[in-house]
Enzyme design. Structure first.
Site, PDB file in Angstrom:
ATOM      1  N   HIS A  81      79.343  17.953  72.369  1.00  0.00           N
ATOM      2  CA  HIS A  81      79.430  17.866  70.906  1.00  0.00           C
ATOM      3  C   HIS A  81      79.075  19.203  70.257  1.00  0.00           C
ATOM      4  O   HIS A  81      78.236  19.944  70.754  1.00  0.00           O
ATOM      5  CB  HIS A  81      78.479  16.795  70.369  1.00  0.00           C
ATOM      6  CG  HIS A  81      78.920  15.418  70.688  1.00  0.00           C
ATOM      7  ND1 HIS A  81      78.577  14.783  71.871  1.00  0.00           N
ATOM      8  CD2 HIS A  81      79.683  14.540  70.005  1.00  0.00           C
ATOM      9  CE1 HIS A  81      79.111  13.585  71.886  1.00  0.00           C
ATOM     10  NE2 HIS A  81      79.790  13.402  70.757  1.00  0.00           N
ATOM     11  N   LEU A 130      83.585  18.290  76.663  1.00  0.00           N
ATOM     12  CA  LEU A 130      83.081  17.038  76.106  1.00  0.00           C
ATOM     13  C   LEU A 130      81.720  17.178  75.441  1.00  0.00           C
ATOM     14  O   LEU A 130      81.071  16.191  75.112  1.00  0.00           O
ATOM     15  CB  LEU A 130      83.033  15.963  77.194  1.00  0.00           C
ATOM     16  CG  LEU A 130      84.394  15.664  77.834  1.00  0.00           C
ATOM     17  CD1 LEU A 130      84.246  14.628  78.927  1.00  0.00           C
ATOM     18  CD2 LEU A 130      85.411  15.224  76.794  1.00  0.00           C
ATOM     19  N   ASP A 156      77.142  41.778  84.729  1.00  0.00           N
ATOM     20  CA  ASP A 156      78.216  42.656  84.262  1.00  0.00           C
ATOM     21  C   ASP A 156      77.711  44.071  84.006  1.00  0.00           C
ATOM     22  O   ASP A 156      78.370  45.039  84.366  1.00  0.00           O
ATOM     23  CB  ASP A 156      78.834  42.087  82.987  1.00  0.00           C
ATOM     24  CG  ASP A 156      79.916  43.001  82.435  1.00  0.00           C
ATOM     25  OD1 ASP A 156      80.892  43.283  83.159  1.00  0.00           O
ATOM     26  OD2 ASP A 156      79.773  43.448  81.277  1.00  0.00           O
ATOM     27  N   GLU A 170      73.306  23.713  75.538  1.00  0.00           N
ATOM     28  CA  GLU A 170      73.220  25.008  74.870  1.00  0.00           C
ATOM     29  C   GLU A 170      72.150  25.884  75.527  1.00  0.00           C
ATOM     30  O   GLU A 170      72.344  27.087  75.690  1.00  0.00           O
ATOM     31  CB  GLU A 170      72.941  24.817  73.385  1.00  0.00           C
ATOM     32  CG  GLU A 170      74.113  24.271  72.594  1.00  0.00           C
ATOM     33  CD  GLU A 170      74.410  22.789  72.780  1.00  0.00           C
ATOM     34  OE1 GLU A 170      75.427  22.320  72.249  1.00  0.00           O
ATOM     35  OE2 GLU A 170      73.635  22.071  73.455  1.00  0.00           O
TER      36      GLU A 170
END
Length: 150
Positions: free
Chosen positions: A77, A75, A126, A112
């Protein structure tokens, strides 16, 4: 507390309509930390992690992730990012990742910024998982968000 903006009156998922909001300059900063063993920190500082320069690759991964946020979070944008910085700092007990993002738009850029830090930390994980089985990602948080007129 206000009602949840991403839930409609029937309790279903709802992408918020931002079409009537004005464009504004929006910035957000986030940070997080990954705890590492001293031996792992030493390998990173000497650039001896087999996959490469862990901090530099994590910084790039964070920027890349920020640009993909709306594809990862249903959801959220899709926004145009005008500036993205991800910086890793090696410390005595791990690596601190910080992000600073900016856009001009109708909605904020905090997701973000948080995504950038999260993926940067996952990239460190990782890259170091073969040598450190005790790593722990902690304290991912939004540090600030601001908006101002264009």
């Amino acid at each position: 507390m206000n009602s949840l903006s991403h839930i409609d009156d029937k309790g279903k998922a709802n992408m918020v309509d931002i079409s009537q909001k004005p464009d504004q300059v929006r910035t957000a900063r986030a940070e997080g930390f990954i705890k590492l063993q001293p031996e792992t920190i030493n390998l990173i500082q000497q650039n001896l992690i087999k996959k490469g320069d862990a901090v530099a690759i994590a910084e790039f991964a964070g920027i890349q992730a920020a640009k993909e946020t709306s594809r990862l979070i249903p959801l959220c944008h899709n926004i145009v990012i005008t500036k993205a910085e991800v910086k890793g700092t090696v410390m005595d007990d791990g690596i601190k990742m910080e992000s600073r993002l900016k856009c001009i738009g109708k909605t904020g850029i905090e997701m973000e910024a948080l995504t950038a830090v999260s993926v940067a930390l996952l990239t460190i994980y990782d890259m170091c998982k073969a040598v450190d089985k005790t790593m722990e990602i902690v304290s991912v948080k939004l540090v600030s968000k601001e908006k101002s007129d264009v």
